[in-house]
Scaffold this active site. Structure first.
Site, PDB file in Angstrom:
ATOM      1  N   LYS A  78      49.220  38.721  47.682  1.00 35.86           N
ATOM      2  CA  LYS A  78      48.065  37.584  47.862  1.00 35.86           C
ATOM      3  C   LYS A  78      48.621  36.143  48.206  1.00 35.86           C
ATOM      4  CE  LYS A  78      44.312  35.670  44.725  1.00 35.86           C
ATOM      5  NZ  LYS A  78      43.762  35.562  43.459  1.00 35.86           N
ATOM      6  N   SER A 153      39.038  36.710  43.103  1.00 35.32           N
ATOM      7  CA  SER A 153      39.223  36.231  44.336  1.00 35.32           C
ATOM      8  C   SER A 153      40.442  36.925  45.054  1.00 35.32           C
ATOM      9  CB  SER A 153      39.902  34.779  43.981  1.00 35.32           C
ATOM     10  OG  SER A 153      41.143  34.907  43.102  1.00 35.32           O
ATOM     11  N   SER A 177      40.194  37.911  38.479  1.00 35.75           N
ATOM     12  CA  SER A 177      40.556  38.068  39.804  1.00 35.75           C
ATOM     13  C   SER A 177      41.157  39.052  40.393  1.00 35.75           C
ATOM     14  CB  SER A 177      41.120  36.578  40.482  1.00 35.75           C
ATOM     15  OG  SER A 177      40.160  35.452  40.517  1.00 35.75           O
TER      16      SER A 177
END
Length: 479
Positions: A78, A153, A177
């Site tokens: 990420k 996210s 997330s």
């Protein structure tokens, strides 16, 4: 064999048996990304040169018999986790040109384990969102239905693993997330106990919530990754100095006699009926496996979302004050220092980040601190107390991960309250600091549905055990 569907343990087995090399595997994934990324928007930055160099090193290690379970297996990271020399944007214009000079602790650990990093994945800006529509660059689409969101996210990480653009990925979980994208994309996703995985090198959103966690195709991969990334780090003052067990030792398909609580507050009006039906079937499966199931109550759950959206923006407003156009990334010209500072933040941050900074600044301001922030912290204590009492009776709790399956792109982006309610079942684990695991448990109209397992602090092994037993009972369901 379809290499795009390989798990970590399947890929490593192929590498050890010399049926492929890490370089061949890495090239395969890089070519898939080249064809699919424009359609899905999973990656923000690709690192082919780094990946192929790491693959060459991994092939040499494996040839010497010195490889580990992650050696030579291509993965994705990420874009809020720092990797030295690799652009790290947090999907924000304000960090669009930021290249960190150091590795996050998890990157150091993965490199030592022989990682091959394909690139950095898309996300909601500064991890603020539930759909990966808030990226400053482009949204990510759900591989199961490209008209729908992948969750957020960590949506880029989830989409990459689901679509076979990486074998595994790391995400971060501040209010759900990792688990929400795992649920929407049909993956296993773990939010570890707060402090179990070092936050050193993770760009801060809300420091008392943030945790890095794995997104994988099965529970075994999740355990393998936890064996690598978990552990004490003196550079993170909140890191837990506790022994790390071998999580793969918990992968036994036996849960007979385990006491599982079903909090009634997680089956609420407004929940998608088909999702509830799938969840009830999953609970029946756990009962068939021998678990002792009983309804329980976490009475302060209804206040969790409100408390979370006071505390997390408050911490964000302080953490993001450092982006002033001087030390990091984007810098807008101005007539004087204050004008430049104002324009940098005006044009550098997206609307959702600015909304949360304003919410947090307001909650922390004189005259409102006690009415909002302090009250929210008291609610947080009550929520943790609810879990403490429940874990006196139960080994773990089981809930849905989300009240709905993946929703359509654009459906909630202009309604912040509706978007925030996507996290209604996930924020409690962050407020209490406990581990939580999403395990795929079925489908609704062709879209995955996730089951959330909540455990005592440092009880990741129990969650993995139950998740593994459930997964084995549903073997063959993975697509």
């Amino acid at each position: 064999m379809d290499l795009s569907k390989l798990t970590i343990h399947e890929a490593y087995d192929l590498l050890c048996r010399r049926q492929t090399s890490s370089r061949e595997l890495t090239r395969f994934f890089l070519e898939r990304i080249e064809h699919e990324n424009a359609r899905l928007g999973a990656y923000l930055t690709l690192t082919p040169e780094v990946a192929l160099e790491q693959a060459t090193q991994a092939d040499a290690l494996i040839a010497q018999g010195d490889g580990g379970p992650l050696s030579g297996v291509p993965g994705a990271i990420k874009d809020n986790i720092c990797a030295a020399g690799v652009r790290t944007t947090c999907a924000s214009r304000i960090l669009s040109n930021f290249t960190p000079p150091y590795d996050a602790n998890v990157i150091e650990r993965l490199k030592a384990a022989g990682m091959v990093m394909l690139g950095k994945t898309n996300m909601d800006e500064f991890a603020m969102g539930s759909s990966t529509e808030n990226s400053a660059f482009f949204p990510t689409r759900n591989p199961w239905d490209t008209e729908r969101v992948p969750g957020g996210s960590s949506g880029g990480s989830a989409a990459a693993v689901t679509a076979g653009l990486a074998v595994y990925a790391l995400g971060s979980d501040t209010g759900g997330s990792v688990r929400l994208p795992a649920s929407f994309c049909g993956l296993v996703g773990l939010k570890p106990t707060y402090g179990r995985v070092s936050r050193y090198g993770l760009v801060a959103f809300a420091s008392s919530f943030d945790q890095i966690g794995p997104l994988t195709k099965d529970v075994t991969d999740c355990a393998l990754l936890m064996n690598i990334i978990a552990g004490y780090d003196r550079r993170d003052s909140t890191s837990l100095n506790a022994p790390v067990p071998d999580y793969t030792a918990d992968l036994v398909p036996e849960i007979k006699g385990l006491r599982i609580g079903i909090p009634k507050e997680y089956f609420v009006s407004g929940m998608q009926p088909a999702v509830e039906k799938v969840m009830r079937q999953a609970l029946a499966t756990l009962a068939d496996l021998g678990a002792e199931m009983e309804e329980t109550s976490l009475p302060h759950t209804e206040y969790a979302t409100a408390a979370y959206y006071i505390i997390a923006p408050s911490e964000a407003s302080a953490n993001l004050a450092r982006y002033d156009g001087v030390k990091y990334g984007f810098s807008a010209p101005g007539e004087d220092m204050w004008d430049a500072y104002t324009k940098t933040r005006q044009y550098g941050f997206g609307p959702e980040v600015k909304r949360r900074i304003m919410l947090g600044t307001y909650a922390l301001s004189a005259g409102y601190y006690e009415a909002y922030y302090l009250k929210a912290q008291k609610v947080r204590t009550l929520i943790k107390s609810d879990f403490d009492k429940a874990f006196e009776r139960f080994d773990l709790l089981v809930t849905p991960t989300s009240p709905t399956a993946a929703f359509k792109i654009g459906e909630r982006i202009d309604d912040p309250l509706a978007m925030y309610l996507s996290d209604v079942f996930t924020t409690t684990a962050n407020l209490a600091g406990i581990p939580a695991l999403n395990v795929p448990c079925g489908f609704v109209d062709g879209l995955p549905v996730g089951m959330q397992l909540l455990g005592k602090p440092l009880a990741e092994g129990t969650l993995l055990r139950v998740g593994y037993a459930f997964e084995q009972s549903r073997k063959g369901a993975r697509k």
